[in-house]
Enzyme design. Structure first.
Site, short mmCIF file in Angstrom:
data_model
loop_
_atom_site.label_atom_id
_atom_site.label_comp_id
_atom_site.label_asym_id
_atom_site.label_seq_id
_atom_site.Cartn_x
_atom_site.Cartn_y
_atom_site.Cartn_z
N SER A 252 0.84 -1.20 0.00
CA SER A 252 0.00 0.00 0.00
C SER A 252 0.87 1.24 0.00
O SER A 252 2.06 1.19 0.31
CB SER A 252 -0.90 0.01 1.24
OG SER A 252 -0.17 0.47 2.36
N LYS A 253 0.26 2.33 -0.32
CA LYS A 253 0.95 3.60 -0.44
C LYS A 253 1.58 4.05 0.87
O LYS A 253 2.50 4.86 0.87
CB LYS A 253 -0.07 4.66 -0.89
CG LYS A 253 0.39 5.42 -2.12
CD LYS A 253 -0.76 6.24 -2.67
CE LYS A 253 -0.28 7.20 -3.73
NZ LYS A 253 -1.37 7.85 -4.43
N ARG A 254 1.04 3.50 1.95
CA ARG A 254 1.47 3.89 3.28
C ARG A 254 2.98 4.02 3.47
O ARG A 254 3.47 5.00 4.00
CB ARG A 254 0.94 2.86 4.27
CG ARG A 254 0.46 3.42 5.57
CD ARG A 254 -0.01 2.29 6.47
NE ARG A 254 0.34 0.99 5.92
CZ ARG A 254 -0.36 -0.11 6.13
NH1 ARG A 254 -1.42 -0.05 6.86
NH2 ARG A 254 0.02 -1.27 5.60
N ASP A 255 3.71 3.00 3.04
CA ASP A 255 5.15 3.05 3.31
C ASP A 255 5.99 3.36 2.08
O ASP A 255 7.07 2.82 1.91
CB ASP A 255 5.61 1.77 3.98
CG ASP A 255 5.16 0.54 3.21
OD1 ASP A 255 5.22 -0.54 3.75
OD2 ASP A 255 4.76 0.69 2.04
N GLY A 256 5.47 4.21 1.22
CA GLY A 256 6.28 4.63 0.08
C GLY A 256 5.56 4.45 -1.24
O GLY A 256 4.42 4.00 -1.28
#
Length: 484
Positions: A252-256
């Site tokens: 997911s976009k969460r970590d980059g």
RNA sequence: GAUCCCAUCGUCUAGCCAGGUCCAGGACACCGGGUUUUCAUCCCGGCAACACGGGUUCAAAUCCCGUUGGGAUCACCA
């Protein structure tokens, strides 16, 4: 045997995701290796979520990665149109065929009613299966329901037998009849669901090798049954292990960044990205890791696709990019650098190729294009528009006896009289080192901190040459002035 | 919850299908050292894994069973 025809069939919801990029890549490799056809189809049957700009984004990303398709949207072919939103009649005709043959039927439940049934099934710890009515509703029943304002969908009438999928990665996977149910093939709005449109299109477009993410494996029984109902031939199947984040969760976009475009904007080379994702779930088996597209095409094999999910390790991608940069020729780097600059705000003048080439040369060893502005951007801003890194100032200039400032004062006078070329500056600075018996660091670092505000810049001679004498002196003055 | 799938260093993986050549190889990361006027690059060295438990066998990372762990699917999204 027919030549292989693969396809990538994204749903346009935004920029291309790295998972989608890998699926596209594998389909591309499969087709290219066999001298077959790689087809691109847009699956946009969801009118509510439709995002027209996303089609362009996906096309742009695929081209940037070098994954050109032989048939499909924009390049055309004999089996178009290649976007599902333009193929409604075809789907309607096929759904009608199933309806007439008694292999599909109308259903009228509202979403709420369906939800209630599911909740009930869940409470009883059993799987929900749509209860097929007996007798089946007729077309007249459907009209009546519509008049009453009820939603009308079409469901496929499963034959009720176990289905075994022969997958070239996962082997034989059987889905028991008891696990299947009469799934929807036409939505209330008349558009087909993914399963129907996908199967019809693959068959009509001649796709004979389906390579996609593993999330589809446990749904493939629907496609097998649908094909059988239409009398379509079975394609070969190869499902791919999923790409997860470093925590083993869905990427997911969460970590980059997870979008291809984000890596492009961040200064990565497409060949590095492609090489890296090619190794997520596959490898050539001979220890090679750095592969060109041609090498990937040559050594690709479904037999070597793994079953276990892979984690997306950004550190390793960075290492791949560093190597790709080192291996690229100047023309390639210049084009890539200009592309990077066009996508980002930068103080670096973007219209001077010889300057850009020079920056590329003096920054050898950079990891992504973003490293260049990080290191050189300050050379192109106004003399009072950069900040001083206090840690650097303290360490290099203000420390102890203040010899750094003293050196700077001394250097300023020397520099003011120096001819401004790389050679003369080098002679000057090396001369000072020899004369005073001190290391290069004692001389170069004070200047660097003074004119860039930090300890990070290209080698000192190039730093000064790019800056020019006037700005160098001005910046030294500014530095001395702020000493207070 | 049901069904299905998966399981080697922190990570990507080689080896597994056709058991012995594996006290498990490579790469990234990490740690240590070297080169370098800074940063980065580069070079050398090191650390580090067969999830667990049974079984089969002279021999198991490799075959079988179970356990545990992880994932996917179970939408009028694709």
């Amino acid at each position: 045997m027919d030549t292989i025809k693969t396809r990538f069939a994204p749903s346009p919801t935004g920029w291309l995701h790295v998972g989608g990029a890998r699926t596209a890549l594998f389909n591309y490799l499969l087709a290219k290796q066999a001298g077959g056809t790689f087809l691109l189809r847009i699956e946009d049957t969801d009118r509510a979520r439709h995002d027209e700009s996303a089609v362009e984004k996906i096309i742009e990303d695929l081209r940037w990665l070098g994954l050109e398709w032989d048939e499909g949207i924009e390049v055309d072919g004999d089996n178009g149109p290649y976007r599902q939103s333009e193929r409604l009649e075809i789907y309607t005709e096929h759904i009608g065929r199933l309806l007439n043959a008694g292999q599909a039927y109308y259903a009228f439940e509202t979403p709420e009613e369906l939800d209630a049934m599911r909740t009930e099934a869940r409470a009883e710890k059993r799987n929900f299966r749509y209860p097929r009515p007996d007798p089946l509703p007729t077309a007249a029943d459907a009209d009546k329901a519509r008049d009453e304002g009820r939603p009308v969908v079409v469901r496929f009438k499963i034959p009720g037998r176990d289905v075994t999928i022969r997958d070239e990665v996962f082997g034989e996977v059987t889905v028991a009849a008891a696990e299947q149910d009469d799934f929807i093939i036409a939505k209330t709005d008349g558009w087909p669901t993914y399963h129907l449109a996908n199967v019809v299109d693959d068959a009509l477009m001649g796709v004979n090798f389906v390579c996609r993410g593993q999330e589809f494996l446990s749904q493939t029984w629907r496609h097998v049954l649908l094909r059988e109902a239409f009398g379509f031939a079975e394609p070969r199947y190869a499902h791919l292990p999923l790409i997860m984040d470093m925590a083993g969760r869905k990427l997911s976009k969460r970590d980059g960044a997870v979008e291809v475009h984000a890596f492009r904007t961040a200064g990565y080379l497409p060949e590095a990205l492609v090489n890296f994702i090619s190794l997520l779930g596959w490898n050539p088996g001979d220890g090679r890791e750095r592969l060109t597209m041609a090498e990937m095409i040559e050594s690709f094999s479904v037999n070597r696709i793994n079953k276990a999910n892979a984690k997306f390790d950004r550190e390793k991608l960075l290492a791949f990019n560093t190597d790709a940069v080192a291996a690229a020729d100047e023309g390639r780097l210049l084009a890539g650098f200009k592309d990077y600059l066009s996508l980002n705000e930068t103080p670096i003048p973007t219209d001077d190729d010889s300057l850009l080439l020079h920056l590329l040369r003096i920054n050898k060893g950079f990891r992504t294009f973003a490293d260049i502005p990080t290191k050189c951007g300050v050379l192109f801003v106004a003399d009072d528009a950069y900040d001083y890194d206090e840690k650097a100032v303290k360490k290099v200039l203000a420390r102890g006896d203040g010899s750094g400032y003293a050196m700077l004062e001394y250097l300023k006078a020397k520099l003011a009289d120096c001819e401004w070329t790389e050679e003369t500056l080098q002679a000057l600075i090396e001369g000072i080192c020899a004369e005073k018996s001190i290391g290069m660091g004692k001389v170069a670092q004070p200047i660097r901190v003074a004119v860039t505000g930090s300890t990070i810049s290209p080698d000192i001679y190039n730093t000064l040459v790019i800056l020019g004498k006037g700005k160098t002196i001005a910046r030294i003055d500014r530095c001395m002035a702020r000493k207070g």
